[in-house]
Motif scaffolding. Structure first.
Motif, PDB file in Angstrom:
ATOM      1  N   ASP A 263      45.867  38.030  38.111  1.00 12.57           N
ATOM      2  CA  ASP A 263      47.170  37.989  38.786  1.00 12.57           C
ATOM      3  C   ASP A 263      47.875  36.660  38.523  1.00 12.57           C
ATOM      4  N   ASN A 266      49.218  36.702  34.899  1.00 11.05           N
ATOM      5  CA  ASN A 266      50.388  37.567  34.730  1.00 11.05           C
ATOM      6  C   ASN A 266      51.640  36.970  35.364  1.00 11.05           C
ATOM      7  N   SER A 267      51.471  36.210  36.444  1.00 13.55           N
ATOM      8  CA  SER A 267      52.630  35.588  37.090  1.00 13.55           C
ATOM      9  C   SER A 267      53.181  34.427  36.268  1.00 13.55           C
ATOM     10  N   THR A 294      41.061  42.950  32.370  1.00  6.80           N
ATOM     11  CA  THR A 294      39.920  42.273  32.987  1.00  6.80           C
ATOM     12  C   THR A 294      39.011  41.571  31.974  1.00  6.80           C
TER      13      THR A 294
END
Length: 325
Positions: A263, A266-267, A294
């Motif tokens: 996460d 991706n941010s 993953t």
């Protein structure tokens, strides 16, 4: 080495940006003005702009803040070694990996043989950037090192944010970008045997004050000085922040692997939800970039659906640019 010591002494004297006569410099070093002139030429060969003005002496094009091993060591628990002149910080640690404490750091002012991903040379002018490497012993082994460069990139951004630098992004798998321009690159070298701990050498070169004539990369680039504008960069403070952030995130990585950072990655992904192309040798794959999975592989939404790509000769360039960028 004696020649290097003389050059380093001259640089230390000139680092405040003031004029110093050849006579004064010679007196400080116990050498002739002719010897000073020879040393100045050697300093210029390191990529440092030194000017000579008749009647005034020598001056740097801009003041230079030198790295201070003692100061850095006071603020981190990692063993720190500073080599003003070195072939490569990564290579220095590679050759000593078996004898190092996990977290050991090597910094340099100048690399004569700095290297990047896929064996590319990384131009490393003296004092213009930040070159450093860290050794890490990963008990989980070689397979657990998958995606490590992604996690280190996250750590760099977190360190920069702590210093007030925002909007730096990640480019899969090992670059840092600011406004679609390269700011830094990460190189991870892994060694070890199956069933044993992995020995990781993690290196980074970050552009701080890089000049146009020093650039050898074939893509848009920027420097931290341009990103920060009028705010001054404290190179020692930056080194401390990066060492601390790398150490913290590597400890977290040991517990969760890449899965604990998807996460966050991706941010910070510079290309997420944008049309891109992946270059793998002669093969080109186009699609919409959808972050990582993953395993740390990059995900592309293509005409055949979501596909993952990992490792090797993969590079990522936005199709919003010209193909030769």
């Amino acid at each position: 080495m004696k020649t290097h010591q003389a050059k380093l002494k001259i640089l230390s004297l000139l680092s405040d940006g003031q004029f110093y006569s050849g006579e004064y410099l010679g007196e400080q070093l116990g050498v002739s003005r002719a010897a000073v002139s020879k040393h100045i030429k050697g300093i210029q060969d390191w990529g440092v702009d030194v000017f000579r003005v008749q009647g005034k002496g020598y001056q740097l094009a801009q003041p230079m803040q030198l790295l201070d091993e003692h100061l850095i060591q006071q603020h981190v628990s990692n063993p720190v070694t500073l080599h003003p002149i070195i072939d490569s910080t990564n290579q220095y640690l590679v050759e000593r990996a078996g004898d190092l404490e996990s977290g050991a750091v090597c910094l340099a002012e100048y690399q004569s043989k700095g290297r990047g991903r896929r064996g590319r040379q990384w131009n490393s002018p003296f004092g213009a950037n930040l070159y450093f490497s860290m050794y890490w012993k990963l008990e989980a082994g070689m397979a657990a090192a998958m995606g490590l460069s992604l996690v280190v990139g996250i750590a760099v951004i977190e360190a920069l944010k702590a210093l007030g630098v925002d909007d730096v992004k990640l480019k899969w798998p090992n670059d840092l970008y600011y406004q679609d321009k390269k700011l830094a690159g990460i190189l991870v070298e892994v060694s070890g045997q199956a069933g044993d701990a992995a020995h990781l050498i993690i290196g980074m070169g970050m552009n701080l004050f890089m000049r146009q004539e020093d650039i050898t990369i074939d893509q848009p680039w920027t420097t931290l000085s341009q990103v920060m504008g009028e705010h001054l960069i404290d190179r020692n403070e930056l080194a401390v922040a990066l060492i601390r952030s790398w150490t913290d995130i590597l400890r977290g990585y040991e517990e969760t692997g890449i899965a604990g950072f998807i996460d966050a990655w991706n941010s910070m992904d510079n290309f997420i939800n944008r049309p891109v192309k992946l270059l793998m040798g002669d093969q080109v794959v186009r699609g919409i970039e959808r972050g990582i999975d993953t395993h740390g592989a990059v995900l592309l939404e293509t005409e055949e659906g979501i596909r993952s790509f990992v490792g090797g000769e993969i590079s990522l360039r936005s199709d919003e640019k010209q193909d030769d960028n």
